[in-house]
Enzyme design. Structure first.
Site, PDB file in Angstrom:
ATOM      1  N   ASN A  31      -1.317  -6.768   0.549  1.00 56.41           N
ATOM      2  CA  ASN A  31      -0.900  -6.017  -0.647  1.00 56.41           C
ATOM      3  C   ASN A  31      -0.324  -6.946  -1.721  1.00 56.41           C
ATOM      4  OD1 ASN A  31       0.130  -3.013   1.114  1.00 56.41           O
ATOM      5  ND2 ASN A  31      -1.786  -3.483   0.129  1.00 56.41           N
ATOM      6  N   GLY A  59       0.476  12.136   3.567  1.00 56.86           N
ATOM      7  CA  GLY A  59       1.235  13.259   4.131  1.00 56.86           C
ATOM      8  C   GLY A  59       0.288  14.389   4.517  1.00 56.86           C
ATOM      9  N   SER A  63      -3.397   1.138  -4.986  1.00 58.64           N
ATOM     10  CA  SER A  63      -2.344   2.151  -5.170  1.00 58.64           C
ATOM     11  C   SER A  63      -1.404   1.750  -6.307  1.00 58.64           C
ATOM     12  CB  SER A  63      -1.570   2.331  -3.865  1.00 58.64           C
ATOM     13  OG  SER A  63      -1.123   1.086  -3.388  1.00 58.64           O
ATOM     14  N   LYS A  87      -0.046  -6.312   6.507  1.00 62.05           N
ATOM     15  CA  LYS A  87      -0.412  -5.361   5.439  1.00 62.05           C
ATOM     16  C   LYS A  87       0.298  -5.749   4.139  1.00 62.05           C
ATOM     17  CE  LYS A  87      -1.779  -1.171   3.846  1.00 62.05           C
ATOM     18  NZ  LYS A  87      -0.915  -0.089   3.520  1.00 62.05           N
ATOM     19  N   GLU A 139       5.537   0.233  -6.300  1.00 58.58           N
ATOM     20  CA  GLU A 139       6.246  -0.180  -5.077  1.00 58.58           C
ATOM     21  C   GLU A 139       6.460  -1.698  -5.039  1.00 58.58           C
ATOM     22  OE1 GLU A 139       5.083   3.243  -1.914  1.00 58.58           O
ATOM     23  OE2 GLU A 139       3.427   1.918  -2.438  1.00 58.58           O
TER      24      GLU A 139
HETATM   25  O1  PAF Z   1      -2.432  -0.358  -1.683  1.00 60.24           O
HETATM   26  C1  PAF Z   1      -3.662  -0.283  -1.655  1.00 60.24           C
HETATM   27  O2  PAF Z   1      -4.335   0.178  -2.564  1.00 60.24           O
HETATM   28  C2  PAF Z   1      -4.388  -0.721  -0.374  1.00 60.24           C
HETATM   29  O3  PAF Z   1      -3.441  -1.041   0.595  1.00 60.24           O
HETATM   30  C3  PAF Z   1      -5.349  -1.899  -0.577  1.00 60.24           C
HETATM   31  C4  PAF Z   1      -5.639  -2.515   0.763  1.00 60.24           C
HETATM   32  C5  PAF Z   1      -4.793  -2.947  -1.496  1.00 60.24           C
HETATM   33  C6  PAF Z   1      -6.696  -1.427  -1.049  1.00 60.24           C
HETATM   34  O4  PAF Z   1      -6.725  -0.880  -2.301  1.00 60.24           O
END
Ligand code: PAF
Length: 294
Positions: A182, A13, A248, A178, A260
């Site tokens: 993930n 953000g 993340s 993506k 998530e």
């Molecule tokens: O969610 C994440 O942290 C990123 O998308 C990734 C690519 C896994 C790298 O840490």
């Protein structure tokens, strides 16, 4: 120049609010508390530190919204958008820059008049304090609306403000790719409390291969052939490029926040179910990650 309201004042953000303001757009941060009418957003980057000021409002006082950028966690999207729903112009543009999939469809069901777009970015940024981030790695940003070949009028200014930003008519394939990466990296790192690079070795490396096999099967069945063909090579490339990072999902788990997982592995498993595919390791990781907070 378009006027943007931004929901979510985390790293992404701040990064987008900073870039848009710098390029001349009027940016308003919608926050839980807005004690001051304006606030400073600071970005530390390779070329130094730069601050801009943005208007800040609460959802109740945000005025009419024509362009809404949503950068919250996936599980906050529905409530965050609902909080400003009374202020959205009839056909407001909403750009979801969030992890996972399935939310644009859910939002479209709740607000059929909205013009909803999705985006994904490989920009690397992390939060150092309130509205203060480190822009750690430059990447690219992809925006689109499935099946729409040409971008809307606002996209010109947006792409001019955000570095390496392009329009993608097949945004679903970009989001799926993506999501697939993930699904391989995030749950394993969260469960094993390890940095991304640890997945390149030993038993975790074998689990990466099994996850990729399952993800490829679902990807083929769902029509995402390029992801199906390249997932293992692509996941290993991201693991190597981000070896020192905490994913993340690991960061969320360590901080005791919700993860998530339901929007990432959960979405993959929904699609797997539609095609009668079992995906047992993804299933096991979904359950383990859900248990992390209980
Ligand atoms: O969610 C994440 O942290 C990123 O998308 C990734 C690519 C896994 C790298 O840490």
């Amino acid at each position: 120049m378009s006027r943007w309201h931004v929901l979510g004042a985390g790293a992404m953000g701040c990064l987008f609010a900073h870039a848009l303001t710098r390029a001349g757009s009027e940016v308003t941060l919608v926050r839980k508390h807005a004690p001051r009418a304006r606030a400073t957003v600071t970005v530390e980057g390779a070329d130094g530190t730069e601050s801009v000021t943005c208007a800040t409002v609460t959802a109740k006082s945000c005025g009419s919204v024509a362009h809404l950028l949503v950068t919250t966690k996936a599980y906050d999207v529905a409530n965050a958008v609902a909080s400003v729903a009374d202020h959205l112009q009839g056909n407001a543009s909403v750009l979801l820059m969030i992890n996972g999939m399935g939310l644009a469809e859910a939002l479209a069901r709740s607000y059929p008049a909205l013009d909803i777009y999705c985006g994904t970015t490989t920009e690397g940024a992390y939060r150092k304090g309130d509205l203060h981030i480190r822009h750690a790695g430059r990447g690219s940003t992809t925006v689109g609306q499935e099946g729409r070949p040409e971008p809307p009028a606002w996209f010109g200014d947006f792409a001019g403000a955000v570095e390496a930003c392009h329009w993608e008519p097949d945004i679903d394939s970009a989001l799926w790719h993506k999501l697939a990466v993930n699904c391989v990296i995030n749950p394993l790192t969260a469960v094993h409390r390890c940095r991304n690079g640890a997945l390149a070795e030993g038993e975790l490396r074998e689990q990466v291969t099994q996850l990729c096999r399952e993800v490829a099967q679902v990807s083929y069945a769902a029509g995402y052939t390029r992801t199906a063909q390249n997932i293992e090579a692509d996941a290993l490339r991201v693991i190597a490029a981000t070896a020192a990072n905490r994913s993340s999902m690991l960061q969320d788990a360590l901080a005791g926040r919700p993860t998530e997982i339901d929007f990432i592995t959960g979405h993959l498993l929904e699609r797997a179910g539609e095609h009668g595919i079992a995906a047992p390791l993804n299933n096991a990781l979904l359950r383990e990650v859900r248990r992390l907070r209980t």
